[in-house]
Design an enzyme around this catalytic site. Structure first.
Site, mmCIF file in Angstrom:
data_model
loop_
_atom_site.group_PDB
_atom_site.id
_atom_site.type_symbol
_atom_site.label_atom_id
_atom_site.label_comp_id
_atom_site.label_asym_id
_atom_site.label_seq_id
_atom_site.Cartn_x
_atom_site.Cartn_y
_atom_site.Cartn_z
ATOM 1 N N ASP A 156 0.830 -1.208 0.000
ATOM 2 C CA ASP A 156 0.000 0.000 0.000
ATOM 3 C C ASP A 156 0.866 1.260 0.000
ATOM 4 O O ASP A 156 1.953 1.250 -0.576
ATOM 5 C CB ASP A 156 -0.945 -0.056 1.223
ATOM 6 N N ASP A 187 20.492 -10.490 6.189
ATOM 7 C CA ASP A 187 19.855 -11.765 5.857
ATOM 8 C C ASP A 187 19.975 -12.098 4.370
ATOM 9 O O ASP A 187 19.401 -13.079 3.902
ATOM 10 C CB ASP A 187 18.383 -11.779 6.297
ATOM 11 N N HIS A 213 -3.593 6.258 3.278
ATOM 12 C CA HIS A 213 -4.369 5.081 2.890
ATOM 13 C C HIS A 213 -3.843 3.819 3.564
ATOM 14 O O HIS A 213 -4.601 3.039 4.157
ATOM 15 C CB HIS A 213 -4.320 4.949 1.360
ATOM 16 N N ASN A 227 -9.832 -5.092 19.314
ATOM 17 C CA ASN A 227 -10.466 -3.784 19.379
ATOM 18 C C ASN A 227 -9.413 -2.685 19.383
ATOM 19 O O ASN A 227 -8.847 -2.351 20.420
ATOM 20 C CB ASN A 227 -11.336 -3.695 20.638
ATOM 21 N N ALA A 320 -8.113 -7.658 -8.751
ATOM 22 C CA ALA A 320 -9.290 -8.374 -8.250
ATOM 23 C C ALA A 320 -9.726 -9.516 -9.172
ATOM 24 O O ALA A 320 -10.180 -10.564 -8.710
ATOM 25 C CB ALA A 320 -10.443 -7.384 -8.060
ATOM 26 N N TYR A 322 -8.011 -11.513 -11.309
ATOM 27 C CA TYR A 322 -7.171 -12.666 -11.643
ATOM 28 C C TYR A 322 -7.811 -13.926 -11.076
ATOM 29 O O TYR A 322 -8.243 -13.950 -9.925
ATOM 30 C CB TYR A 322 -5.753 -12.499 -11.092
ATOM 31 N N SER A 375 -11.479 -0.631 -0.523
ATOM 32 C CA SER A 375 -10.169 -0.608 0.142
ATOM 33 C C SER A 375 -10.294 -0.879 1.624
ATOM 34 O O SER A 375 -9.349 -1.335 2.258
ATOM 35 C CB SER A 375 -9.497 0.765 -0.029
HETATM 36 CA CA CA Z 1 17.829 -7.791 4.269
#
Ligand code: CA
Length: 618
Positions: A156, A187, A213, A227, A320, A322, A375
């Site tokens: 997002d 890593d 958003h 909650n 949406a 696919y 959304s």
């Molecule tokens: Ca890394």
């Protein structure tokens, strides 16, 4: 940039091919208009071919911005029109498509942003007046277990991780294999300091939400599990983890290439659920491939159906639409379970309804706001999926999706509007999930059918020619975690048979050095180096090595298709390692390097032996 002149080859370097994200501010994607594309940028998928061959086909006529080498897919910028024609005619090319622009799917806000004090005194939380049975589900769900917290990737606009709701609940995913802020990709996943998420626009760990958003969507994911409107002191430790992956900018706009990068990242880093509260009207085979990758790894992908009151069976919306079997498309419903007036629907292409009208959730800066949109509906379903995954941890994304459809409350308003004719019921879902604790993972075989493509723009939509690229940045390309998993990987990850000689040297050097060493310390090492390119041979001597490496003219090697053989003689002058590598362009370092593809296991051991006695050059 002319890639053929004056380029220099840097060996012994952690090499990179980047998925850089070009995001020049531009017009927003709008319903009904031709899909926006990023000018001059294309995604190209080749049949299995040597990287050098691919590079040879592109050389001089496009800039390689990124690579999903394991998938045979490449991201081009500054693409020359003549190259585009060549690629379309090339039998080795499976597809070439524009880099489409994607957009958040948000509807109206209701009222103003409100403070924590106001929200806590005026709201009792269930996300909706409709009987989604969230509170009942929380009560019956398995107790908090630090080792059972499924990851929900939120692809997002980013996240305000300082919002007390996320801090207090400790809900942010943490990459425990990454040391924060040390400038090193600990890593080896190709992303430096990716401690809690990633920004695929700036290619940095800073996923700050400059649009609101993503923070709102993330709050709803968490809000499906507890909650979030409770007083701060009462907020409980989160039973799920949130992985914010930013690819949408301050205008809520982003590129397909960046969305794909985020998708691969989410899967490779262990997400069980991926939320996509965004979309566009153009079918992308590359994005279809990425969602298929999620499916293959047991991940459920939750998508917003769209806010245009459209029938998605007639007017497609992606991602949406696919037909990947773990892709769950969500319509928005209101308090009385009516389909929201703005919500897209589709008896075939949309599966389930969820609350998406005036939903309170988190806003950057510690605020809350009531927003409407599919959304807002999708993340409720994503959070619910994660809760179900806690109860039945073996379930594949496909099984979770089936279970969610099967446990939805039938609602007459949704009949003929979504395939399940139902609205999600969290309590039903967890009840069924709790009976599936020992059910093993299952999913049918699936192969994307590109002919499902209904968008004629997919091949020809974009204007060809040179486009301006506003910024070039990137992340590193490192060794894939543990070599397990295999299969198609994100840019930057490599399988067990493909790894980097420089990487091994680097690891060896790090092991032998104080932790506070500079990254490019140089070590003394006497060794011969023989590089073969075609029938030409270069012989040199290594006197020192470092991550920064050495350099020589690479034109010749590129002329030969980008493949070189390299022989490194050990310090004793007898023992040698022979490896074959391909020349790749590193956007981050603005230089070429060699990616080694055939280093034998024993070579690894030999290298470690050699570096044991290295002395740092002062
Ligand atoms: Ca890394």
């Amino acid at each position: 940039m002319d890639a053929t002149k004056g380029v220099r080859l840097r060996l012994f370097q952690i090499l990179v091919v980047l998925l850089a994200v070009p995001l020049a501010p531009g017009p927003l994607w709008a319903q009904g208009s031709p899909s926006e594309v990023i000018e001059g940028e294309y995604l190209v998928k080749f049949k299995p071919a040597a990287f050098g061959q691919v590079l040879g086909k592109l050389r001089g006529k496009a800039q390689l911005k990124g690579s999903f080498a394991q998938k045979g897919m490449y991201h081009l910028s500054n693409t020359d029109a003549s190259l585009l024609e060549e690629l379309r005619a090339d039998p080795d090319v499976l597809y070439v498509e524009p880099n489409y622009r994607l957009q958040t799917i948000t509807g109206d806000a209701q009222g103003q942003a409100v403070s924590a004090e106001e929200i806590q005194s005026t709201q009792s939380y269930t996300q909706s007046g409709a009987p989604v049975k969230a509170v009942e589900a929380w009560a019956r769900s398995a107790a908090y277990d630090a080792n059972n917290r499924p990851i929900v990737a939120i692809i997002d606009t980013g996240l305000d991780s300082n919002h007390y709701v996320f801090r207090q609940t400790n809900s942010l995913w943490v990459n425990t294999r990454e040391i924060p802020g040390n400038g090193i990709d600990d890593d080896f996943n190709g992303y430096v300091d990716d401690v809690s998420g990633w920004n695929f626009i700036t290619n940095s760990p800073n996923f700050f939400d400059d649009e609101d958003h993503g923070t709102h969507v993330a709050g709803i994911v968490l809000g499906a599990t507890q909650n979030i409107l409770a007083p701060q002191a009462d907020l409980e430790p989160a039973k799920v983890r949130l992985m914010p992956l930013k690819f949408l900018d301050a205008n809520g706009s982003g590129s397909t290439s960046a969305a794909i990068s985020a998708m691969y990242y989410a899967v490779n880093m262990g997400a069980k659920v991926i939320n996509c509260s965004w979309g566009g009207g153009s079918y992308s085979r590359a994005l279809h491939d990425a969602i298929t990758y999620a499916y293959e790894h047991g991940v459920i992908v939750v998508t917003a159906a769209g806010n245009y009151s459209n029938n998605n069976d007639v007017t497609p919306m992606y991602p949406a639409n696919y037909d990947v079997p773990s892709n769950l498309s969500v319509a928005a419903t209101g308090d009385s379970d009516r389909l929201a007036s703005f919500s897209n629907y589709g008896a075939s292409k949309v599966q389930i309804g969820a609350p998406g009208v005036y939903v309170y959730s988190t806003l950057p800066g510690g605020y809350f706001l009531s927003l409407s949109g599919t959304s807002m509906a999708a993340p409720f379903v994503a959070g619910a999926a994660a809760m179900a995954a806690r109860e039945a941890p073996n379930m594949s994304g496909y099984q979770l999706r089936s279970m969610m459809i099967g446990t939805a409350d039938a609602v007459s308003y949704l009949s003929g509007k979504v395939s399940s004719s139902g609205r999600v019921n969290l309590n039903n879902l967890l009840g069924v999930a709790q009976g599936q604790v020992s059910t093993s993972s299952y999913q049918p075989a699936y192969k994307p059918d590109y002919s499902a493509d209904r968008s004629p723009a997919s091949d020809a939509g974009a204007p060809a020619g040179c486009g301006l690229v506003s910024s070039v940045a990137g992340a590193g390309w490192g060794l894939g975690g543990g070599g397990s998993g295999g299969g198609g990987m994100a840019p930057g990850t490599v399988t067990g048979i493909l790894f980097l000689l420089p990487f091994l040297l680097w690891v060896a050097l790090r092991l032998r050095s104080p932790k506070d060493q500079r990254r490019f310390d140089r070590y003394i090492m006497q060794s011969d180096l023989i590089i073969k390119s075609g029938d030409r041979q270069l012989v040199g001597t290594i006197k020192t090595i470092s991550m920064g490496g050495l350099s020589f003219d690479v034109d010749e090697a590129l002329e030969r298709g980008g493949t070189i053989q390299m022989k490194v003689l050990g310090p004793d002058g007898r023992e040698a390692i022979e490896v074959e590598g391909r020349i790749v362009w590193s956007e981050q370092n603005q230089s070429y390097g060699v990616q080694f593809s055939s280093v034998r296991e024993q070579a690894k051991a030999v290298l470690f032996g050699w570096t044991r006695h290295l002395v740092r050059q002062e």
